[in-house]
Design an enzyme around this catalytic site. Structure first.
Site, PDB file in Angstrom:
ATOM      1  CD1 TRP A   4      31.799  49.915 -31.239  1.00 48.84           C
ATOM      2  CD2 TRP A   4      33.246  48.671 -32.405  1.00 48.84           C
ATOM      3  NE1 TRP A   4      32.745  49.408 -30.366  1.00 48.84           N
ATOM      4  CE2 TRP A   4      33.639  48.635 -31.057  1.00 48.84           C
ATOM      5  CE3 TRP A   4      34.006  47.942 -33.345  1.00 48.84           C
ATOM      6  CZ2 TRP A   4      34.750  47.929 -30.606  1.00 48.84           C
ATOM      7  CZ3 TRP A   4      35.102  47.231 -32.902  1.00 48.84           C
ATOM      8  CH2 TRP A   4      35.469  47.221 -31.554  1.00 48.84           C
ATOM      9  CB  ILE A  27      27.882  42.796 -36.800  1.00 54.41           C
ATOM     10  CG1 ILE A  27      28.089  42.606 -38.312  1.00 54.41           C
ATOM     11  CG2 ILE A  27      27.021  44.031 -36.517  1.00 54.41           C
ATOM     12  CD1 ILE A  27      28.711  43.778 -39.020  1.00 54.41           C
ATOM     13  CE  LYS A  28      30.397  47.629 -28.875  1.00 56.52           C
ATOM     14  NZ  LYS A  28      31.344  48.633 -28.357  1.00 56.52           N
ATOM     15  CD  GLN A  29      23.492  47.869 -33.954  1.00 57.70           C
ATOM     16  OE1 GLN A  29      23.619  48.834 -33.188  1.00 57.70           O
ATOM     17  NE2 GLN A  29      23.610  47.982 -35.277  1.00 57.70           N
TER      18      GLN A  29
END
Length: 350
Positions: free
Chosen positions: A200, A236-238
């Protein structure tokens, strides 16, 4: 294309569905697809056990075999307090209902805490990939410092049969360098054990608010993504970008006029594509978060986010509160509508 998707997009339908990117050409990207693991991941330094678990994650649920993912994250009981998270639907105080929602909703994986997933791991860890969130910010400490601290060890996640571990770094915060070291060490250990890693990549700094809130600026979040991939996050968490020009507004750090003149535009798909580019041109998949529940508009907001992410070259959506803060039947429908975007071949890469 299903009419329901276009209807849910409303006045934004043509704006989002007809856009052709003239910033970063899609030919430069490593795009999601059925062969993503073989085409991209297998050439990396990931060991075979990591590749196996990534394959398991990508090959589960309604999006199995597409190269896209739909993940249910329910770590909000710590991140936002249990009362604020589960009072709208008290069924989700019970961890089993969280896992059931992910399974019945056709998700690739369920992401939650050591406590939630550990409580039901023997019953479900072999039935749906577990993504164990290993660090959190908790809101009981007063005054709150907005720091991410470890809540357990990587080996505990491994012992419960997790396919992946996840962590948050608050890039830009005073504690971020310690968090980078903590998470980099944890991710290295997770890879050694064969688990995939999801980061995150969030921003936290009061000075990122000037004339507007730049915590979701494409240039700042893009740099956070780049740092995340550098410490070997597989996914990837965005948050979806909502503006741009954070570096120039804050007057801090380094950037280039080309970022704003050539590599981005004001269009949300182009802003999201810059996030993808900072994930090593898509070699690490970008999943955007679904955001807080807004009530009646949740479904249209979720579908809009999914369309932007997919057309930008992203890998999927990780949506929690919009799904679990409502009856399970409605939560399943929302998750399925998100997945329908990625299953619809007429919604193409911009």
């Amino acid at each position: 294309m299903a009419t329901s998707i276009e209807t849910l997009l409303g006045d934004d339908a043509r704006f989002l569905l007809d856009h052709e990117a003239t910033t970063i050409d899609r030919g430069r990207l490593q795009l999601p697809g059925p062969d993503f693991i073989e085409r991209v991941v297998s050439g990396s330094d990931r060991n075979q056990r990591v590749i196996n678990n990534l394959t398991r994650l990508f090959d589960h649920g309604r999006l199995a075999g597409t190269g896209y993912v739909s993940i249910l994250p329910v770590d909000q009981g710590i991140e936002h307090t249990a009362g604020a998270s589960f009072a709208p639907n008290p069924d989700y105080f019970d961890p089993e209902n969280i896992v059931r929602l992910a399974m019945e909703g056709g998700c690739n994986a369920v992401a939650s805490t050591f406590g939630v997933l550990g409580a039901v791991s023997r019953k479900y860890a072999h039935r749906i990939p577990f993504l164990v969130k290993i660090n959190h910010n908790e809101l009981l400490t007063y005054p709150n410092s907005y720091d991410q601290v470890m809540f357990g060890g990587v080996e505990r996640a491994f012992d419960m049969g997790a396919a992946a571990v996840g962590a948050t770094i608050y890039f830009g915060s005073q504690e971020s360098r310690r968090q980078i070291v903590d998470v980099a060490e944890a991710f290295e250990h997770a890879h050694d054990l064969g688990m995939a890693t999801v980061l995150w990549c969030y921003l936290r700094n009061s000075d990122f608010k000037t004339d507007k809130d730049y915590h979701t600026s494409a240039d700042l979040t893009g740099q956070a993504n780049h740092l995340g991939v550098t410490i070997q996050a597989d996914i990837i968490k965005q948050k979806l970008p909502t503006n741009n020009g954070g570096f120039t507004a804050i007057g801090f750090g380094k950037t280039s006029p080309l970022v704003y003149n050539e590599l981005t535009s004001e269009h949300p798909i182009d802003l999201c594509r810059y996030q993808v580019a900072n994930c090593y041109m898509g070699r690490a998949g970008l999943i955007n978060s679904g955001g807080a529940s807004s009530g009646a508009s949740d479904l249209s907001e979720a579908v809009k986010t999914a369309v932007i992410n997919k057309r930008a070259g992203g890998t999927g959506l990780i949506s929690g509160r919009k799904a679990f803060q409502r009856p399970m039947k409605d939560g399943i429908e929302l998750l399925n509508r998100i997945q329908d975007v990625y299953l619809d071949d007429s919604i193409t890469i911009a």
